[in-house]
Structure formats: structure tokens, C-alpha cells
Motif scaffolding. Structure first.
Motif, PDB file in Angstrom:
ATOM      1  N   VAL A 171      16.338 -71.879  86.463  1.00  0.00           N
ATOM      2  CA  VAL A 171      17.757 -72.247  86.607  1.00  0.00           C
ATOM      3  C   VAL A 171      18.371 -72.432  85.231  1.00  0.00           C
ATOM      4  CG1 VAL A 171      19.340 -74.026  87.431  1.00  0.00           C
ATOM      5  CG2 VAL A 171      17.432 -73.315  88.867  1.00  0.00           C
ATOM      6  N   THR A 172      19.621 -72.028  85.087  1.00  0.00           N
ATOM      7  CA  THR A 172      20.349 -72.240  83.842  1.00  0.00           C
ATOM      8  C   THR A 172      21.737 -72.786  84.159  1.00  0.00           C
ATOM      9  OG1 THR A 172      20.994 -71.223  81.727  1.00  0.00           O
ATOM     10  CG2 THR A 172      21.340 -69.909  83.725  1.00  0.00           C
ATOM     11  N   SER A 173      22.507 -73.064  83.126  1.00  0.00           N
ATOM     12  CA  SER A 173      23.884 -73.530  83.301  1.00  0.00           C
ATOM     13  C   SER A 173      24.770 -72.822  82.289  1.00  0.00           C
ATOM     14  CB  SER A 173      23.974 -75.052  83.103  1.00  0.00           C
ATOM     15  OG  SER A 173      23.773 -75.379  81.734  1.00  0.00           O
ATOM     16  N   LEU A 174      26.066 -72.873  82.541  1.00  0.00           N
ATOM     17  CA  LEU A 174      26.991 -72.250  81.602  1.00  0.00           C
ATOM     18  C   LEU A 174      26.941 -72.930  80.240  1.00  0.00           C
ATOM     19  CD1 LEU A 174      30.094 -71.654  83.912  1.00  0.00           C
ATOM     20  CD2 LEU A 174      28.298 -70.034  83.272  1.00  0.00           C
TER      21      LEU A 174
ATOM     22  N   SER B 152      32.930 -62.986  93.120  1.00  0.00           N
ATOM     23  CA  SER B 152      34.004 -63.696  92.417  1.00  0.00           C
ATOM     24  C   SER B 152      33.459 -64.637  91.353  1.00  0.00           C
ATOM     25  CB  SER B 152      34.862 -64.473  93.419  1.00  0.00           C
ATOM     26  OG  SER B 152      35.497 -63.599  94.325  1.00  0.00           O
ATOM     27  N   LEU B 153      32.380 -65.339  91.667  1.00  0.00           N
ATOM     28  CA  LEU B 153      31.768 -66.225  90.674  1.00  0.00           C
ATOM     29  C   LEU B 153      31.241 -65.426  89.495  1.00  0.00           C
ATOM     30  CD1 LEU B 153      29.792 -68.819  92.850  1.00  0.00           C
ATOM     31  CD2 LEU B 153      32.140 -68.940  92.010  1.00  0.00           C
ATOM     32  N   ALA B 154      30.548 -64.320  89.787  1.00  0.00           N
ATOM     33  CA  ALA B 154      30.006 -63.493  88.711  1.00  0.00           C
ATOM     34  C   ALA B 154      31.117 -62.935  87.832  1.00  0.00           C
ATOM     35  CB  ALA B 154      29.167 -62.358  89.300  1.00  0.00           C
ATOM     36  N   LYS B 155      32.194 -62.453  88.465  1.00  0.00           N
ATOM     37  CA  LYS B 155      33.306 -61.903  87.711  1.00  0.00           C
ATOM     38  C   LYS B 155      33.991 -62.972  86.854  1.00  0.00           C
ATOM     39  CE  LYS B 155      33.886 -57.459  88.506  1.00  0.00           C
ATOM     40  NZ  LYS B 155      34.007 -56.470  87.414  1.00  0.00           N
ATOM     41  N   ALA B 156      34.162 -64.164  87.409  1.00  0.00           N
ATOM     42  CA  ALA B 156      34.800 -65.246  86.654  1.00  0.00           C
ATOM     43  C   ALA B 156      33.968 -65.608  85.424  1.00  0.00           C
ATOM     44  CB  ALA B 156      34.991 -66.467  87.552  1.00  0.00           C
ATOM     45  N   ILE B 157      32.664 -65.675  85.590  1.00  0.00           N
ATOM     46  CA  ILE B 157      31.777 -65.983  84.460  1.00  0.00           C
ATOM     47  C   ILE B 157      31.871 -64.900  83.394  1.00  0.00           C
ATOM     48  CG2 ILE B 157      29.351 -66.205  83.773  1.00  0.00           C
ATOM     49  CD1 ILE B 157      28.868 -67.533  86.533  1.00  0.00           C
ATOM     50  N   ARG B 158      31.876 -63.653  83.838  1.00  0.00           N
ATOM     51  CA  ARG B 158      31.978 -62.540  82.892  1.00  0.00           C
ATOM     52  C   ARG B 158      33.303 -62.555  82.141  1.00  0.00           C
ATOM     53  NH1 ARG B 158      29.228 -57.499  83.577  1.00  0.00           N
ATOM     54  NH2 ARG B 158      27.174 -57.847  84.476  1.00  0.00           N
ATOM     55  N   HIS B 159      34.406 -62.728  82.861  1.00  0.00           N
ATOM     56  CA  HIS B 159      35.725 -62.691  82.248  1.00  0.00           C
ATOM     57  C   HIS B 159      35.951 -63.855  81.293  1.00  0.00           C
ATOM     58  CE1 HIS B 159      37.441 -60.132  85.794  1.00  0.00           C
ATOM     59  NE2 HIS B 159      36.754 -59.413  84.942  1.00  0.00           N
ATOM     60  N   GLU B 160      35.533 -65.048  81.724  1.00  0.00           N
ATOM     61  CA  GLU B 160      35.836 -66.248  80.940  1.00  0.00           C
ATOM     62  C   GLU B 160      34.910 -66.454  79.752  1.00  0.00           C
ATOM     63  OE1 GLU B 160      38.559 -68.465  81.453  1.00  0.00           O
ATOM     64  OE2 GLU B 160      39.067 -66.624  82.522  1.00  0.00           O
ATOM     65  N   PHE B 161      33.638 -66.075  79.900  1.00  0.00           N
ATOM     66  CA  PHE B 161      32.655 -66.444  78.884  1.00  0.00           C
ATOM     67  C   PHE B 161      31.877 -65.266  78.293  1.00  0.00           C
ATOM     68  CE2 PHE B 161      32.804 -69.875  82.166  1.00  0.00           C
ATOM     69  CZ  PHE B 161      33.613 -70.732  81.449  1.00  0.00           C
ATOM     70  N   GLY B 162      32.087 -64.076  78.833  1.00  0.00           N
ATOM     71  CA  GLY B 162      31.380 -62.922  78.291  1.00  0.00           C
ATOM     72  C   GLY B 162      29.898 -62.911  78.575  1.00  0.00           C
ATOM     73  N   LEU B 163      29.465 -63.680  79.578  1.00  0.00           N
ATOM     74  CA  LEU B 163      28.054 -63.723  79.954  1.00  0.00           C
ATOM     75  C   LEU B 163      27.790 -62.681  81.046  1.00  0.00           C
ATOM     76  CD1 LEU B 163      27.626 -67.602  80.126  1.00  0.00           C
ATOM     77  CD2 LEU B 163      26.800 -66.083  78.309  1.00  0.00           C
ATOM     78  N   SER B 164      26.649 -62.035  80.986  1.00  0.00           N
ATOM     79  CA  SER B 164      26.329 -60.937  81.909  1.00  0.00           C
ATOM     80  C   SER B 164      25.809 -61.472  83.240  1.00  0.00           C
ATOM     81  CB  SER B 164      25.304 -59.996  81.268  1.00  0.00           C
ATOM     82  OG  SER B 164      25.831 -59.418  80.097  1.00  0.00           O
ATOM     83  N   ALA B 165      26.699 -62.071  84.016  1.00  0.00           N
ATOM     84  CA  ALA B 165      26.326 -62.611  85.322  1.00  0.00           C
ATOM     85  C   ALA B 165      26.188 -61.477  86.333  1.00  0.00           C
ATOM     86  CB  ALA B 165      27.376 -63.611  85.796  1.00  0.00           C
ATOM     87  N   LEU B 166      25.144 -61.565  87.167  1.00  0.00           N
ATOM     88  CA  LEU B 166      24.879 -60.562  88.196  1.00  0.00           C
ATOM     89  C   LEU B 166      24.630 -61.248  89.535  1.00  0.00           C
ATOM     90  CD1 LEU B 166      22.438 -58.237  86.196  1.00  0.00           C
ATOM     91  CD2 LEU B 166      24.846 -57.763  86.752  1.00  0.00           C
ATOM     92  N   VAL B 167      24.777 -60.477  90.603  1.00  0.00           N
ATOM     93  CA  VAL B 167      24.625 -61.015  91.954  1.00  0.00           C
ATOM     94  C   VAL B 167      23.237 -60.687  92.485  1.00  0.00           C
ATOM     95  CG1 VAL B 167      25.502 -60.947  94.321  1.00  0.00           C
ATOM     96  CG2 VAL B 167      27.088 -60.747  92.405  1.00  0.00           C
ATOM     97  N   GLN B 168      22.531 -61.704  92.920  1.00  0.00           N
ATOM     98  CA  GLN B 168      21.193 -61.541  93.508  1.00  0.00           C
ATOM     99  C   GLN B 168      21.301 -61.665  95.028  1.00  0.00           C
ATOM    100  OE1 GLN B 168      18.269 -60.691  92.574  1.00  0.00           O
ATOM    101  NE2 GLN B 168      16.622 -62.027  93.259  1.00  0.00           N
ATOM    102  N   TRP B 169      20.846 -60.647  95.754  1.00  0.00           N
ATOM    103  CA  TRP B 169      20.897 -60.699  97.215  1.00  0.00           C
ATOM    104  C   TRP B 169      20.081 -61.886  97.722  1.00  0.00           C
ATOM    105  CZ3 TRP B 169      17.561 -60.745 101.333  1.00  0.00           C
ATOM    106  CH2 TRP B 169      18.096 -60.428 102.586  1.00  0.00           C
TER     107      TRP B 169
ATOM    108  N   VAL C 207      40.079 -70.245  88.024  1.00  0.00           N
ATOM    109  CA  VAL C 207      39.830 -68.804  87.884  1.00  0.00           C
ATOM    110  C   VAL C 207      38.942 -68.310  89.021  1.00  0.00           C
ATOM    111  CG1 VAL C 207      38.749 -67.019  86.457  1.00  0.00           C
ATOM    112  CG2 VAL C 207      40.162 -68.790  85.387  1.00  0.00           C
ATOM    113  N   CYS C 208      37.897 -69.076  89.356  1.00  0.00           N
ATOM    114  CA  CYS C 208      37.007 -68.705  90.463  1.00  0.00           C
ATOM    115  C   CYS C 208      37.778 -68.589  91.774  1.00  0.00           C
ATOM    116  CB  CYS C 208      35.902 -69.746  90.616  1.00  0.00           C
ATOM    117  SG  CYS C 208      34.685 -69.774  89.285  1.00  0.00           S
ATOM    118  N   LEU C 209      38.664 -69.535  92.042  1.00  0.00           N
ATOM    119  CA  LEU C 209      39.442 -69.510  93.280  1.00  0.00           C
ATOM    120  C   LEU C 209      40.394 -68.319  93.313  1.00  0.00           C
ATOM    121  CD1 LEU C 209      40.256 -73.307  93.732  1.00  0.00           C
ATOM    122  CD2 LEU C 209      38.458 -71.969  94.849  1.00  0.00           C
ATOM    123  N   LYS C 210      40.982 -67.988  92.175  1.00  0.00           N
ATOM    124  CA  LYS C 210      41.866 -66.823  92.104  1.00  0.00           C
ATOM    125  C   LYS C 210      41.088 -65.546  92.387  1.00  0.00           C
ATOM    126  CE  LYS C 210      44.928 -64.290  88.965  1.00  0.00           C
ATOM    127  NZ  LYS C 210      45.492 -64.229  87.594  1.00  0.00           N
ATOM    128  N   GLU C 211      39.909 -65.423  91.758  1.00  0.00           N
ATOM    129  CA  GLU C 211      39.074 -64.238  91.974  1.00  0.00           C
ATOM    130  C   GLU C 211      38.672 -64.137  93.447  1.00  0.00           C
ATOM    131  OE1 GLU C 211      38.064 -61.855  89.934  1.00  0.00           O
ATOM    132  OE2 GLU C 211      38.695 -62.582  87.973  1.00  0.00           O
TER     133      GLU C 211
END
Length: 328
Positions: free
Chosen positions: A232-235, A164-181, A251-255
Motif C-alpha cells: 500500500v502507498t499514499s499520495l 476517475s480516481l486514476a485520472k484525477a491522480i494523473r492530472h493533479e500529480f503526474g503519478l502513473s496511476a492505473l486501474v487494477q481489476w 477534482v475526483c468528483l468532477k471526473e
């Protein structure tokens, strides 16, 4: 702050930024004296709202607070349960610790989906009791859930949070967020967010779980966290400007609510497919470090319980339930 104070703010909001509402109108709508209106306005100013006052004309909202107050988040919130009950704190040791204490003391009174938010954590902890640096400008929150799921499905809840966090970042800002196990969100090779999961169970059924999220939003990493700036980075660092935290968190909570409901309905295959499609880990060489050993290999897949399947260099397939995963 009382609901009446935010009722006053809502009236100013309805009028619009830069529009004046007379003290007599505010007094009448709220059912309080004009002196009380003045006191409420001053309390709103103390938490960052810029409100002009004129003895003849009334009060004018000029600028919103930068704090992540429930009122601000709920202006954008589109959920049915997650975040409908929300508590804000300026500074705490950690929202997770506070949520655990709340469940211990008054758990029967807590609504599932309750969210605790802090502007700053002095003792935030990540996985395996690591320090979770939580400066002002980020989103540091814990969601209290009562899913009544088998303990073996706990990973799904954390996976839903990370996706959900990755999707919210992608949708809102167009940044290629990915999930790391198992629980982080990356942009490029730098971590921007993470999740943790703590649970209490009756036998093999989850009684409640605490999903904690930390997102570096408006954080200048070089200044706030120089010791870990290389990883580490930030939005705001990625975008070159600050973002609206309240809207983004909503948006994160909705996702998250959408994916959490999928889990409750048993629609887990779709969630696994989504996690794999956003994976920063699968089909890459990794170094795994567990309590017992350290080894290298290729991350092949995750199983139905969230364990990482690694094809070790010696040819064996290792099922990693818990540990650290580094890309090499």
C-alpha cells in the motif's frame, strides 16, 4: 454547524487570507449580534481555522482547516449534481454503513449525488467484507446514486469511479496511476485507492447504489498501516509532501460526474476503452482466487458486464465475475 457560520467564513474568505473584517460589518451582513459573531468565530476555530481577533479592528482569517469540510470541498467543486449535497463526519464506523442507514430511514428525501465524508472510519469495509483501514489524512467517502440502470450495468458505475480516481491522480500529480481489476487503483505495484459498490434493486433495475471510495492521501503508510506497507502507498508518500485534500476530492468528483453521465447517456464504449487503456491487469499473468477455485493464466480482456476473461494455463478461457486478482 449552521449555514450562517459558513456565511461568516465566506465573508472572511472574500476579504482574503490575512485581511481584516470588522465585527460590525460581520454583524450587519449576517444579521446577528457581535456576541454571536464571536461565538461563530470560536466554533470555526474548534474545527481548525486560525482566525485572529482584535477588539478594535475585527477578525482576520490566517489559516484554513485541514478537515475535509463540505465548505472547503465546495470552494473547488465544478459539478452539477455529485457533491452538491454533502455531509461531513469526524468519525464513523463507515460512510457506507451510514449511507445505507440513511437510505433505509429517509431514502425518499435523499438527493442523488449526495456525498458522505468521514475523517476517520473505525469499521471501514472493502470488497468481500475485508477490513478497510481508514486513518486520518485519507479521503473516505460514499456517493449515493439513483441511476435507474439495469443491474447488469452496475460494474460500469464502479469502473467509472476507479477510472476517475486514476485520472484525477494523473492530472493533479503526474503519478502513473492505473486501474487494477475489479476496483482498485495502483501506483506501481502498490494500492493507493479503492472503490466498492453496493446496490438495491427493484427486480432488475437499480433503485439506488452506494459508491464508496477510499484514497490514501496524506497518510504515512509506514506509521499508520505498517502491517500492509509493502503493498500500500499514499499520495503524500509518493510525492514527499502533503496535498490539498479538498481540492483533490473536488477534482475526483468532477471526473466521476463526467463518466457517470456518460453511463446514463449510454456512452459505455468510451468508458470501457478508457478503463482498458489504464488497466494494470490486462495482458499480464495473474493468479485468480475465487470462492470455488484458484488458478493462473493471462488476463486477456473484460466483457460488457465487467467480468475478467483469463486465458488459463490449461488453454481454457475463464470468465471471472468476482474474486481476487494478483499479478505474478
Amino acid at each position: 454547524m449552521t449555514h450562517t457560520i459558513f456565511d461568516l467564513l465566506r465573508i472572511l474568505d472574500d476579504a482574503g487570507i490575512g485581511k481584516t473584517v470588522s465585527a460590525s460589518v460581520l454583524s450587519e451582513k449576517l444579521g446577528v449580534t457581535r456576541t454571536t459573531v464571536w461565538k461563530y468565530v470560536n466554533l470555526l476555530r474548534e474545527v481548525g481555522y486560525v482566525i485572529d481577533a482584535s477588539p478594535k479592528e475585527g477578525y482576520t482569517l490566517r489559516k484554513r482547516t485541514w478537515l475535509l469540510l463540505p465548505y472547503e470541498v465546495k470552494r473547488f467543486l465544478e459539478t452539477k449534481t455529485i457533491g452538491q449535497e454533502m455531509h461531513h463526519f469526524d468519525q464513523v464506523m463507515s460512510t457506507n454503513t451510514l449511507a445505507r442507514q440513511m437510505m433505509t430511514e429517509v431514502g425518499c428525501e435523499v438527493q442523488s449525488g449526495t456525498v458522505l465524508i468521514a475523517e476517520h472510519q473505525t469499521g471501514g469495509m472493502g470488497r468481500m467484507n475485508r477490513v478497510w483501514m481508514s486513518p486520518e489524512g485519507g479521503i473516505w467517502a460514499t456517493i449515493v446514486l439513483m441511476p435507474k440502470l439495469p443491474v447488469e450495468q452496475a460494474f460500469l458505475v464502479m469502473a467509472a469511479a476507479s477510472v476517475s480516481l486514476a485520472k484525477a491522480i494523473r492530472h493533479e500529480f503526474g503519478l502513473s496511476a492505473l486501474v487494477q481489476w475489479p476496483n482498485d487503483v495502483f501506483i506501481g505495484d502498490k494500492k493507493v485507492a479503492g472503490t466498492t459498490l453496493e446496490l438495491t434493486a427493484n427486480e432488475d433495475i437499480i433503485r439506488y447504489c452506494l459508491v464508496s471510495v477510499g484514497i490514501d492521501v496524506n497518510v504515512h503508510v509506514e506509521k499508520s498501516m505498517p502491517s500492509i506497507a509493502e503493498r500500500v502507498t499514499s499520495l503524500s508518500d509518493e510525492l514527499g509532501h502533503d496535498v490539498e485534500r479538498a481540492h483533490f476530492f473536488a477534482v475526483c468528483l468532477k471526473e466521476f460526474e463526467r463518466r457517470y453521465n456518460m453511463i446514463l447517456k449510454g456512452e459505455t464504449e468510451a468508458l470501457f476503452r478508457e478503463w482498458k487503456s489504464l488497466s494494470h491487469t490486462l495482458n499480464r499473468r495473474v493468479r485468480i482466487r475465487t470462492i470455488r477455485e484458484s488458478f493462473e493464466g493471462e488476463a486477456m480482456d473484460i466483457d460488457e458486464h465487467g467480468a475478467l476473461l483469463v486465458h488459463k494455463d490449461n488453454g481454457d478461457i475463464e470468465r471471472v465475475i468476482a474474486g481476487d486478482c494478483y499479478l505474478i
